[in-house]
Design a protein around this motif. Structure first.
Motif, PDB file in Angstrom:
ATOM      1  N   SER A 163      31.091  43.155  43.780  1.00 32.61           N
ATOM      2  CA  SER A 163      31.658  43.382  42.454  1.00 32.61           C
ATOM      3  C   SER A 163      30.995  44.567  41.779  1.00 32.61           C
ATOM      4  N   THR A 168      29.913  39.793  47.154  1.00 30.28           N
ATOM      5  CA  THR A 168      31.226  40.045  46.552  1.00 30.28           C
ATOM      6  C   THR A 168      31.523  41.527  46.362  1.00 30.28           C
ATOM      7  N   ARG A 173      36.994  42.858  40.195  1.00 31.23           N
ATOM      8  CA  ARG A 173      35.549  43.134  40.254  1.00 31.23           C
ATOM      9  C   ARG A 173      34.858  42.695  38.971  1.00 31.23           C
ATOM     10  N   LEU A 217      34.578  38.923  39.054  1.00 34.00           N
ATOM     11  CA  LEU A 217      33.533  38.476  39.976  1.00 34.00           C
ATOM     12  C   LEU A 217      32.139  38.737  39.417  1.00 34.00           C
TER      13      LEU A 217
END
Length: 494
Positions: A82, A80, A36, A39
């Motif tokens: 993230s 994503t 994470r 990203l």
């Protein structure tokens, strides 16, 4: 019998050491997943590069470039994940205040020409009427869940459908969709799966009916998410964006627009799932566990009925849906039925996510970025509508449907406002189509929380969702594109 202290003390000491060790372990916070972090850093770097290139090679004004960076960063972070979805929403508001409103009057920030908007314009979504409406809906749903009204009502209604699998599946889907119109579809799915589990124990292992009943619940919850403005966050975001554009869709109008599609899809999904997952023994009898409603539960039902009636009749009594939403909040908190811990446990992260979506739309409108995006969209009305519907379903299949709606709604509405020729979809049609399409993404276990809940029970595989979800979503998309404008025009003046 004598207790020997010498024997007990060593055991007591060892147990105390063990408890202290567990306490120390509990204090150790889990590390942030490195993926994470990677990203998130990658998203920031890509966004900074994009903004730098735009400043060097683009003719866009400074505020539009900043807003492009905010939009792209939000899209990257939502795709994503993230950051938690609500954290990205907060980041959007913070970046808009610093980069666009520029309350500190820092050099190089704010609008070109020095006439930056007031920072309060980006904080306004925190008190948007749609947020109050959703807050009231959460309060109402929490009271229903706390007092067990949902399970008692569901088991009572389910009795009316008999005990044959064919009709039991229909009953489960209708009840799930009905509750999803007023409650979180995630909470509805969790409740209905708890209710159906005693019935699953009556079905032999390996019987396809087990999969069929488990799939019926999340699919019905997703379809029920179309039914009202409070049924799902995309609906609320669509209503808010339309209000900002000068178009008012009241509660009853939304229900009347969505109800035909919702009813048709429920029946279609019921027949499809039953044929895909037919029971080995169609004569098998399934019976729900009976549940009772006490006095507190009846109080919740009365408040719920009054609230729903007021929501559906707002065009006659003159009270907005947001004002009506305060009624259950007062009725349950003033009487002590919901306490501080109950209010603290509400889905605040969803409210923050909706706020971020509204703020994103405000920023795009103030900076003119929505017009820039619209200039790249082909001018054919049917193509635009189809593209928006399909894009919403595809986005929502892999990311949060609220995040997908947040990204596409401001672009769709801006296109409709700038292209008013005959044959072009209007703002209401595009907004409602995008919002309804966000509820159709059900082809994967990760597409929606209801799908994930059903998948977690261990009886389903990804293919079970895919083959049914694609057919239902594809049919619904065609119906929205072909009939949406006709239904909207019939029930509204737009």
């Amino acid at each position: 019998m004598k207790i020997r202290f010498r024997e007990i003390f060593p055991r007591f000491t060892e147990e105390l050491k063990r408890l202290r060790h567990l306490e120390r372990l509990a204090e150790v916070r889990p590390p942030i997943p490195s993926r994470r972090v990677q990203l998130f850093i990658l998203a920031i770097l890509l966004d900074v590069i994009l903004v730098s290139l735009l400043f060097e090679h683009s003719e866009l004004q400074r505020q539009a470039i900043f807003m492009t960076g905010i939009f792209v960063l939000a899209a990257l972070l939502w795709v994503t994940e993230s950051l938690p979805l609500f954290a990205t929403a907060i980041l959007i508001i913070g970046l808009e205040i610093i980069l666009l409103a520029n309350p500190g009057n820092w050099a190089g920030l704010g609008f070109e020409g020095g006439f930056s908007p007031d920072y309060r314009e980006f904080l306004a979504p925190l008190s948007d009427p749609v947020i109050v409406l959703f807050f009231g809906g959460f309060i109402l749903a929490h009271a229903v869940l706390k007092e067990g009204v949902d399970k008692a009502m569901a088991s009572g209604i389910l009795k009316a459908f008999g005990s044959k699998p064919f009709y039991v599946m229909l009953g489960l889907m209708l009840i799930t969709a009905l509750f999803s119109m007023w409650m979180s579809n995630t909470a509805t799915t969790a409740m209905m799966i708890t209710l159906v589990y005693p019935m699953l124990e009556q079905i032999p292992k390996g019987d396809p009916l087990r999969k069929g009943l488990l799939l019926a619940i999340p699919f019905a919850a997703n379809i029920g998410g179309m039914g009202t403005p409070i049924a799902s966050p995309p609906n609320a975001v669509a209503v808010s964006f339309l209000q900002q554009a000068g178009y008012e869709i009241n509660f009853l109008e939304w229900v009347l627009i969505a109800a035909p599609l919702m009813a048709f899809l429920l029946v279609f999904a019921w027949l499809l799932l039953y044929n895909f997952f037919k029971p080995i023994d169609p004569s098998l009898e399934l019976k729900p566990t009976p549940r009772k409603i006490d006095g507190r539960g009846w109080y919740v039902i009365i408040v719920m009925l009054i609230t729903v009636l007021l929501w559906l009749s707002d065009q006659w009594h003159g009270l907005s849906t947001a004002v009506v939403a305060l009624f259950p909040a007062i009725a349950f908190t003033a009487t002590g039925l919901l306490g501080r811990s109950d209010v603290n446990s509400l889905e605040w992260h969803i409210l923050i996510l909706i706020m971020g979506g509204i703020a994103l739309g405000v920023g795009m409108q103030l900076t003119g970025l929505d017009e820039v995006f619209v200039s790249y969209i082909p001018g054919e009305g049917s193509v635009v509508l189809a593209a928006m519907v399909i894009a919403t379903i595809l986005f929502s299949t892999f990311i949060s449907n609220t995040a997908a709606a947040n990204l596409l709604l401001p672009i769709g509405i801006s296109f409709a406002l700038q292209n008013t020729e005959i044959g072009m979809p209007g703002p209401v049609q595009l907004a409602v189509s995008i919002a309804l399409s966000a509820s159709l993404a059900m082809a994967l276990p990760i597409s929606t929380p209801p799908n994930t809940i059903a998948y977690s029970k261990g009886d389903l595989v990804t293919g079970d969702f895919t083959k049914s979800g694609i057919i239902i979503g594809g049919l619904a998309a065609m119906l929205i594109i072909a009939l949406g404008n006709t239904i909207i025009s019939f029930w509204t003046t737009y």
